[in-house]
Design a protein around this motif. Structure first.
Motif, PDB file in Angstrom:
ATOM      1  N   LYS A   2       0.864  -1.179   0.000  1.00  0.00           N
ATOM      2  CA  LYS A   2       0.000   0.000   0.000  1.00  0.00           C
ATOM      3  C   LYS A   2       0.896   1.223   0.000  1.00  0.00           C
ATOM      4  CE  LYS A   2      -3.600   2.330   2.639  1.00  0.00           C
ATOM      5  NZ  LYS A   2      -4.430   2.305   3.850  1.00  0.00           N
ATOM      6  N   ILE A   3       0.643   2.146  -0.911  1.00  0.00           N
ATOM      7  CA  ILE A   3       1.385   3.403  -0.952  1.00  0.00           C
ATOM      8  C   ILE A   3       0.410   4.513  -0.608  1.00  0.00           C
ATOM      9  CG2 ILE A   3       2.639   5.039  -2.400  1.00  0.00           C
ATOM     10  CD1 ILE A   3       3.607   2.586  -4.036  1.00  0.00           C
ATOM     11  N   SER A   8      -1.962  13.174   0.526  1.00  0.00           N
ATOM     12  CA  SER A   8      -3.291  12.567   0.550  1.00  0.00           C
ATOM     13  C   SER A   8      -3.887  12.463   1.951  1.00  0.00           C
ATOM     14  CB  SER A   8      -3.249  11.179  -0.101  1.00  0.00           C
ATOM     15  OG  SER A   8      -2.480  10.281   0.676  1.00  0.00           O
ATOM     16  N   VAL A   9      -3.077  12.685   2.962  1.00  0.00           N
ATOM     17  CA  VAL A   9      -3.556  12.633   4.348  1.00  0.00           C
ATOM     18  C   VAL A   9      -3.513  14.057   4.910  1.00  0.00           C
ATOM     19  CG1 VAL A   9      -3.144  11.688   6.649  1.00  0.00           C
ATOM     20  CG2 VAL A   9      -2.666  10.288   4.627  1.00  0.00           C
ATOM     21  N   PRO A  10      -4.637  14.578   5.365  1.00  0.00           N
ATOM     22  CA  PRO A  10      -4.659  15.967   5.835  1.00  0.00           C
ATOM     23  C   PRO A  10      -3.911  16.171   7.147  1.00  0.00           C
ATOM     24  CG  PRO A  10      -6.809  14.946   6.146  1.00  0.00           C
ATOM     25  CD  PRO A  10      -5.966  13.959   5.413  1.00  0.00           C
ATOM     26  N   THR A  11      -3.283  17.322   7.258  1.00  0.00           N
ATOM     27  CA  THR A  11      -2.680  17.777   8.506  1.00  0.00           C
ATOM     28  C   THR A  11      -3.785  18.425   9.328  1.00  0.00           C
ATOM     29  OG1 THR A  11      -0.536  18.133   7.478  1.00  0.00           O
ATOM     30  CG2 THR A  11      -0.991  19.397   9.485  1.00  0.00           C
ATOM     31  N   GLY A  21      -0.287  25.817  22.944  1.00  0.00           N
ATOM     32  CA  GLY A  21       0.278  26.456  21.756  1.00  0.00           C
ATOM     33  C   GLY A  21      -0.157  25.757  20.486  1.00  0.00           C
ATOM     34  N   ARG A  22       0.348  26.251  19.366  1.00  0.00           N
ATOM     35  CA  ARG A  22      -0.054  25.719  18.057  1.00  0.00           C
ATOM     36  C   ARG A  22       0.823  24.532  17.666  1.00  0.00           C
ATOM     37  NH1 ARG A  22      -3.021  27.018  13.457  1.00  0.00           N
ATOM     38  NH2 ARG A  22      -1.978  26.622  11.474  1.00  0.00           N
ATOM     39  N   VAL A  23       0.148  23.417  17.432  1.00  0.00           N
ATOM     40  CA  VAL A  23       0.812  22.166  17.074  1.00  0.00           C
ATOM     41  C   VAL A  23       0.062  21.560  15.890  1.00  0.00           C
ATOM     42  CG1 VAL A  23       1.460  19.857  17.884  1.00  0.00           C
ATOM     43  CG2 VAL A  23       1.516  21.793  19.475  1.00  0.00           C
ATOM     44  N   LEU A  24       0.805  21.136  14.884  1.00  0.00           N
ATOM     45  CA  LEU A  24       0.220  20.479  13.716  1.00  0.00           C
ATOM     46  C   LEU A  24       0.581  18.999  13.720  1.00  0.00           C
ATOM     47  CD1 LEU A  24       1.111  23.149  11.014  1.00  0.00           C
ATOM     48  CD2 LEU A  24      -1.034  22.896  12.275  1.00  0.00           C
ATOM     49  N   GLN A  25      -0.383  18.171  13.344  1.00  0.00           N
ATOM     50  CA  GLN A  25      -0.153  16.728  13.295  1.00  0.00           C
ATOM     51  C   GLN A  25      -0.495  16.200  11.903  1.00  0.00           C
ATOM     52  OE1 GLN A  25      -2.875  15.663  16.511  1.00  0.00           O
ATOM     53  NE2 GLN A  25      -1.124  15.013  17.720  1.00  0.00           N
ATOM     54  N   THR A  26       0.450  15.472  11.317  1.00  0.00           N
ATOM     55  CA  THR A  26       0.231  14.810  10.043  1.00  0.00           C
ATOM     56  C   THR A  26       0.402  13.307  10.263  1.00  0.00           C
ATOM     57  OG1 THR A  26       1.133  16.729   8.875  1.00  0.00           O
ATOM     58  CG2 THR A  26       0.926  14.670   7.627  1.00  0.00           C
ATOM     59  N   PRO A  27      -0.693  12.543  10.186  1.00  0.00           N
ATOM     60  CA  PRO A  27      -0.579  11.100  10.384  1.00  0.00           C
ATOM     61  C   PRO A  27       0.326  10.465   9.328  1.00  0.00           C
ATOM     62  CG  PRO A  27      -2.875  11.797  10.488  1.00  0.00           C
ATOM     63  CD  PRO A  27      -2.080  12.972   9.982  1.00  0.00           C
ATOM     64  N   ILE A  28       1.163   9.531   9.763  1.00  0.00           N
ATOM     65  CA  ILE A  28       2.007   8.768   8.847  1.00  0.00           C
ATOM     66  C   ILE A  28       1.399   7.380   8.658  1.00  0.00           C
ATOM     67  CG2 ILE A  28       4.283   7.711   8.521  1.00  0.00           C
ATOM     68  CD1 ILE A  28       5.426  10.109  10.122  1.00  0.00           C
ATOM     69  N   ILE A  29       1.135   6.699   9.764  1.00  0.00           N
ATOM     70  CA  ILE A  29       0.563   5.345   9.688  1.00  0.00           C
ATOM     71  C   ILE A  29      -0.165   5.041  10.980  1.00  0.00           C
ATOM     72  CG2 ILE A  29       2.590   4.131  10.585  1.00  0.00           C
ATOM     73  CD1 ILE A  29       0.541   2.878   7.619  1.00  0.00           C
TER      74      ILE A  29
END
Length: 131
Positions: A2-3, A8-11, A21-29
């Protein structure tokens, strides 16, 4: 195989019930059971940090950019920098985040136990953070 295509995955903006404070999360798996792995790219603006928390099976951080701070309960605040790997034992109460004037990003990796990846606790006070 699976690629997951880049972009394609929203932050998301991390919830303020777990972060200061301001923290951004981008799921990897996030693997489905019986696998337990979750990995997330977490980006902290200067002064941003997690709340105190634990992980039932521990956590590993790989710092990808910048410089930040981390602390385990009862220990001194430690500086972490890009390229550092930080490991927390199962149940170890800790926090991590950016420095007061520096942004920091890391990949957070942890496994779930009975579906739980983290147990969130109280906010890190300004006195504990120190910056």
């Amino acid at each position: 195989m699976k690629i997951i295509a880049c972009g394609s995955v929203p932050t998301i903006i991390a919830p303020d019930r777990y972060f200061t404070g301001r923290v951004l999360q981008t799921p990897i798996i996030e693997k489905e059971a019986p696998a337990r792995l979750r990995a997330t790219l977490v980006s902290f603006e200067p002064g941003a940090r997690t709340y105190w928390h634990t992980h039932p099976l521990g956590q590993t951080l790989y710092v990808t950019a910048g410089a930040g701070l981390t602390q385990s309960w009862g220990e001194s605040v430690r500086i972490i920098r890009a390229g550092d790997v930080v490991s927390f034992a199962p149940g170890e109460k800790h926090w991590h985040g950016a420095g007061a004037k520096t942004a920091m990003a890391h990949i957070a990796m942890q496994e779930a136990l009975n579906g739980v990846h983290a147990d969130w606790l109280e906010a890190v006070t300004p006195e504990q953070y120190g910056g």
